[in-house]
Scaffold this active site. Sequence first.
Site, mmCIF file in Angstrom:
data_model
loop_
_atom_site.group_PDB
_atom_site.id
_atom_site.type_symbol
_atom_site.label_atom_id
_atom_site.label_comp_id
_atom_site.label_asym_id
_atom_site.label_seq_id
_atom_site.Cartn_x
_atom_site.Cartn_y
_atom_site.Cartn_z
ATOM 1 C CD GLU A 114 -16.227 0.362 30.544
ATOM 2 O OE1 GLU A 114 -15.137 -0.052 29.648
ATOM 3 O OE2 GLU A 114 -16.564 1.479 30.589
ATOM 4 N N PRO A 115 -17.140 -5.693 31.717
ATOM 5 C CG PRO A 115 -18.925 -7.096 32.836
ATOM 6 C CD PRO A 115 -18.399 -5.694 32.906
#
Length: 502
Positions: free
Chosen positions: A121-122
């Site tokens: 989930e950057p």
Amino acid sequence: MNRKTILLFWISLGTLFSFNYVLVDSFVGINWGRMATQQLVPSMVVDLLLQNGIPELKLFSPSTNVLPAFANSSIGLSVTFQDFQLRRMNNSKDIYDWVGKNVKKHVDNGVDIRYLYVGNEPFTKRYEKRINDEVVYYLEEARKALDRHDLKHIKTTTAHFTDILTNVTKPSQGDFREDIKGKMLDLLKFLKEHNSPLVINIFPIYMLSTKQMPVDFAFFDRKNNSDYKIKDGPYIYKNIFTFTYDTLVSALTKAGYSDMEIIVGQVGWPTDGFPNANPKYAERYHRGLLRYLKRNEGTPLRPNKTINVYITALSDENRMVTQWGEYQRHWGIYRHDGSPKYKIDFSLKDRDEEPTTAKGTVKMPNRWCVYDHSVNAGNEKLMEQVNYACNSSDCTLLSPGATCENLNSTQRASFAFNMYFQMNSQQVDYCGFQGLGVITTDDPSTPNCRFPIEILSIDVVDNGAWKMASYNKDSNPTIIPLGLALSALFCIVLFLCLIMWF
């Protein structure tokens, strides 16, 4: 052999392949997070997955004490190159060495690793990320390292939370957030070039609460005959899953990637710690989801398409961060002792039964740490010790909407003391609380609130190694799996019977 016999042979052969190639391109996998003081051993997890027909497992780290158990098990694995590990990489050689140690070594030993997730989930806004600007760089370097290790079959990707999308009222409005759109386009270009999927994490209970939608919009069966639906042009959406999926499809289409493969990396329903988080709703949600997936009806924007998902999660995690809700620790289909919480059938046959129970768990003695009523403690001192116990253990079941929220003040103290005591392996020194705690053999549980007992030990079964090989279109099995063997036997018998009949 006459023409009639030849015809019968080909009919039988066709029957064989029809039994074994239905839905070969889709799967229902599961996530296994290990942020818990009570963990099932890997060999036991292999056993559970095989017994329940779960073909894919996603791990949030390539733990060296976990992966060897999956050698020659037929289970496909996804492992994660975690953020904190990525931040330690100084150059390409570091990444190459990491891949060699954490991926290549295990593949050479028979572990079927199929995906390498680079970070997690950057681009989410939920918490600070430190690799969002470099995620494509790390993906590229990981891809190069895999290729240099001759692991071209392993795909590289990363998972995304739904907040990469703009907040919309209709799926056709779907688009990527403006502040990350350039980064997303770079990432999508990489995924397209390497034939990798885009992975999205969908948490219905979170989305419904933030969007203030009725809980019935989560479910596929609509038992309450709810008329809540969302009309979007010619399409009608009756649940949050298809609504979210098609919102992503719209965003991809606008970005020029309308045909990109999508995998749902996490989806599920928690069983505690939040209003409507309970085993009844979890069973209902998963049963409806699995029925929907089996029908292969797809979504309005992608009709008649298979959808691959990973259910969240195998077991509870009492060390998971709770910043976004206490339910974060209660996603598990299994309790910490390996017993199932509700019915779910991963075979997609819609059987009304619980998954198999883990074998080999041994609980610690039946003793609990509770508040000593004989001590005349002031409320301030008691609350101080309760807070200490909760901050160092897991009191999420005391939160609003959770199972134990209705305990009185002394019962809540006993629950907190016991959680701290159990999570520290029932060591006597962990039931002190400045003289307020006492150990008892009388179960303090109430009809609605169970006071748990820690696991003592878990047997390691067969070192996690299974002898039966898997059959899939990308492998060269040396052993025929049971399902294929039975289908072949059936067709042979059918063929012989038809010959005798004619």
